[in-house]
Design a protein around this motif. Structure first.
Motif, PDB file in Angstrom:
ATOM      1  N   PHE B  36       0.840  -1.186   0.000  1.00 62.08           N
ATOM      2  CA  PHE B  36       0.000   0.000   0.000  1.00 62.08           C
ATOM      3  C   PHE B  36       0.877   1.237   0.000  1.00 62.08           C
ATOM      4  O   PHE B  36       2.025   1.220   0.452  1.00 62.08           O
ATOM      5  CB  PHE B  36      -0.887   0.060   1.250  1.00 62.08           C
ATOM      6  CG  PHE B  36      -1.879  -1.053   1.375  1.00 62.08           C
ATOM      7  CD1 PHE B  36      -1.539  -2.252   1.986  1.00 62.08           C
ATOM      8  CD2 PHE B  36      -3.171  -0.896   0.900  1.00 62.08           C
ATOM      9  CE1 PHE B  36      -2.460  -3.276   2.123  1.00 62.08           C
ATOM     10  CE2 PHE B  36      -4.105  -1.920   1.033  1.00 62.08           C
ATOM     11  CZ  PHE B  36      -3.750  -3.102   1.645  1.00 62.08           C
ATOM     12  N   GLN B  38       0.594   5.348   1.332  1.00 64.34           N
ATOM     13  CA  GLN B  38      -0.177   6.286   2.135  1.00 64.34           C
ATOM     14  C   GLN B  38       0.447   7.665   2.044  1.00 64.34           C
ATOM     15  O   GLN B  38       1.608   7.858   2.402  1.00 64.34           O
ATOM     16  CB  GLN B  38      -0.254   5.841   3.600  1.00 64.34           C
ATOM     17  CG  GLN B  38      -1.160   6.727   4.450  1.00 64.34           C
ATOM     18  CD  GLN B  38      -1.308   6.214   5.875  1.00 64.34           C
ATOM     19  OE1 GLN B  38      -0.420   5.582   6.415  1.00 64.34           O
ATOM     20  NE2 GLN B  38      -2.464   6.495   6.490  1.00 64.34           N
ATOM     21  N   GLY B  41      -1.719  12.234   5.976  1.00 67.97           N
ATOM     22  CA  GLY B  41      -3.081  12.569   6.368  1.00 67.97           C
ATOM     23  C   GLY B  41      -4.165  11.877   5.568  1.00 67.97           C
ATOM     24  O   GLY B  41      -5.343  12.239   5.669  1.00 67.97           O
ATOM     25  N   LYS B  42      -3.782  10.895   4.785  1.00 63.95           N
ATOM     26  CA  LYS B  42      -4.764  10.215   3.932  1.00 63.95           C
ATOM     27  C   LYS B  42      -4.858   8.737   4.287  1.00 63.95           C
ATOM     28  O   LYS B  42      -4.084   8.215   5.089  1.00 63.95           O
ATOM     29  CB  LYS B  42      -4.348  10.347   2.456  1.00 63.95           C
ATOM     30  CG  LYS B  42      -4.306  11.761   1.933  1.00 63.95           C
ATOM     31  CD  LYS B  42      -5.682  12.326   1.736  1.00 63.95           C
ATOM     32  CE  LYS B  42      -5.667  13.692   1.100  1.00 63.95           C
ATOM     33  NZ  LYS B  42      -5.206  13.650  -0.300  1.00 63.95           N
ATOM     34  N   GLY B  43      -5.816   8.068   3.642  1.00 57.21           N
ATOM     35  CA  GLY B  43      -5.925   6.629   3.806  1.00 57.21           C
ATOM     36  C   GLY B  43      -4.900   5.894   2.959  1.00 57.21           C
ATOM     37  O   GLY B  43      -4.022   6.500   2.348  1.00 57.21           O
ATOM     38  N   LEU B  44      -5.013   4.581   2.914  1.00 53.67           N
ATOM     39  CA  LEU B  44      -4.081   3.748   2.167  1.00 53.67           C
ATOM     40  C   LEU B  44      -4.638   3.429   0.787  1.00 53.67           C
ATOM     41  O   LEU B  44      -5.836   3.196   0.626  1.00 53.67           O
ATOM     42  CB  LEU B  44      -3.827   2.435   2.903  1.00 53.67           C
ATOM     43  CG  LEU B  44      -2.861   2.439   4.078  1.00 53.67           C
ATOM     44  CD1 LEU B  44      -3.380   3.221   5.258  1.00 53.67           C
ATOM     45  CD2 LEU B  44      -2.536   1.006   4.493  1.00 53.67           C
ATOM     46  N   SER B  46      -4.184   0.722  -2.306  1.00 55.44           N
ATOM     47  CA  SER B  46      -3.607  -0.567  -2.668  1.00 55.44           C
ATOM     48  C   SER B  46      -2.801  -0.431  -3.955  1.00 55.44           C
ATOM     49  O   SER B  46      -3.278   0.112  -4.952  1.00 55.44           O
ATOM     50  CB  SER B  46      -4.715  -1.601  -2.854  1.00 55.44           C
ATOM     51  OG  SER B  46      -4.180  -2.853  -3.205  1.00 55.44           O
ATOM     52  N   LEU B  89       3.484   0.729   2.890  1.00 55.55           N
ATOM     53  CA  LEU B  89       3.228  -0.301   3.889  1.00 55.55           C
ATOM     54  C   LEU B  89       2.988  -1.634   3.198  1.00 55.55           C
ATOM     55  O   LEU B  89       2.360  -1.694   2.148  1.00 55.55           O
ATOM     56  CB  LEU B  89       2.008   0.033   4.740  1.00 55.55           C
ATOM     57  CG  LEU B  89       2.074   1.298   5.596  1.00 55.55           C
ATOM     58  CD1 LEU B  89       1.446   2.470   4.881  1.00 55.55           C
ATOM     59  CD2 LEU B  89       1.378   1.082   6.929  1.00 55.55           C
ATOM     60  N   PHE B 104      -0.220  -5.634   9.331  1.00 54.29           N
ATOM     61  CA  PHE B 104       0.500  -4.563   8.647  1.00 54.29           C
ATOM     62  C   PHE B 104       1.868  -4.332   9.249  1.00 54.29           C
ATOM     63  O   PHE B 104       2.067  -4.468  10.466  1.00 54.29           O
ATOM     64  CB  PHE B 104      -0.285  -3.254   8.750  1.00 54.29           C
ATOM     65  CG  PHE B 104      -1.490  -3.178   7.870  1.00 54.29           C
ATOM     66  CD1 PHE B 104      -2.688  -3.745   8.258  1.00 54.29           C
ATOM     67  CD2 PHE B 104      -1.414  -2.542   6.639  1.00 54.29           C
ATOM     68  CE1 PHE B 104      -3.802  -3.680   7.440  1.00 54.29           C
ATOM     69  CE2 PHE B 104      -2.525  -2.466   5.816  1.00 54.29           C
ATOM     70  CZ  PHE B 104      -3.719  -3.034   6.219  1.00 54.29           C
TER      71      PHE B 104
END
Lengths: 114, 114
Positions: B36, B38, B41-44, B46, B89, B104
């Motif tokens: 992933f 990232q 300040g954001k999501g992950l 894929s 990640l 993770f």
């Protein structure tokens, strides 16, 4: 594209308040997940759900509950917020059978409990 | 307890260079491994998913490999660009009596220097 939407980007709540974090996905995914992300600790699974009205505890469920009344919506509830629940909360979804299905994340909700 | 390690925690590389990010895991009975990205300040997001039966996956300038016997995965980024700056990640999936769980790593923060 799959869209996972978290209702709030930032939240500030007081100790003892009941807090609702909402997550909606638009791709008819069976699986939905709530993680929290803290520096040095990575992502930790709080709760997940494989179907409507179904929920399973993750690694750190204490102090949290969840609700999944509709397939597209998965809510995380902090029954009585505490300062140690200050964190980034991430919702994710995937197709049934995670084995072959990528996880799709929302943008996160940064919660501060004062 | 399954563990995922990503070393180094941070990496700075001049633009245009090829680079490799590493991920090691302790449980060889995995179903798949995902990488992933990232942004702050954001999501992950894929990037790549490798099934346990596969050895590698490619998407554009990204190539991920999986060696279950040694418990390692690598993410290769070719011709790096400033837009590649992010935290990367890895996460591996195991299935324990039908309960599937992603574990993770804590990520590698990559900075591409223009």
């Amino acid at each position: 594209d799959v869209k996972v939407t978290q209702s709030s980007r930032y939240l500030v709540k007081r100790t003892g308040e009941k807090v609702f974090l909402e997550c909606v996905q638009d791709m008819d995914h069976e699986n939905m997940f709530w993680y929290r992300q803290d520096p040095g600790l990575g992502l930790r699974l709080i709760y997940f759900s494989y179907d409507v009205k179904m929920k399973e505890k993750g690694d750190i469920p204490e102090g949290y509950s969840v609700s999944r009344e509709k397939k597209e919506r998965f809510s995380l509830i902090l029954e009585s917020a505490s300062t140690n629940q200050t964190s980034m909360y991430l919702c994710a979804s995937s197709l049934w059978g995670v084995t072959g299905s990528p996880l799709h994340f929302g943008n996160g909700t940064r919660l501060t409990v004062t | 307890k399954q563990e995922v390690t990503q070393i180094p925690a941070a990496l700075s590389v001049p633009e245009g260079e090829n680079l490799v990010l590493n991920c090691s895991f302790t449980d060889s009975a995995i179903y798949n491994l995902q990488w992933f990205r990232q942004d702050p300040g954001k999501g992950l997001t894929s990037l790549l998913l490798i099934q346990s039966s596969q050895r590698e996956q490619t998407s554009g300038r990204l190539n991920a490999s999986l060696d279950k016997s040694s418990g390692r995965s690598t993410l290769y980024i070719a011709a790096s660009q400033p837009g590649d700056s992010a935290t990367y990640l890895c996460a591996f999936l195991i299935s324990n009596f039908g309960n599937e769980k992603l574990t993770f790593g804590t990520g590698t923060r990559l900075t591409i220097i223009p």
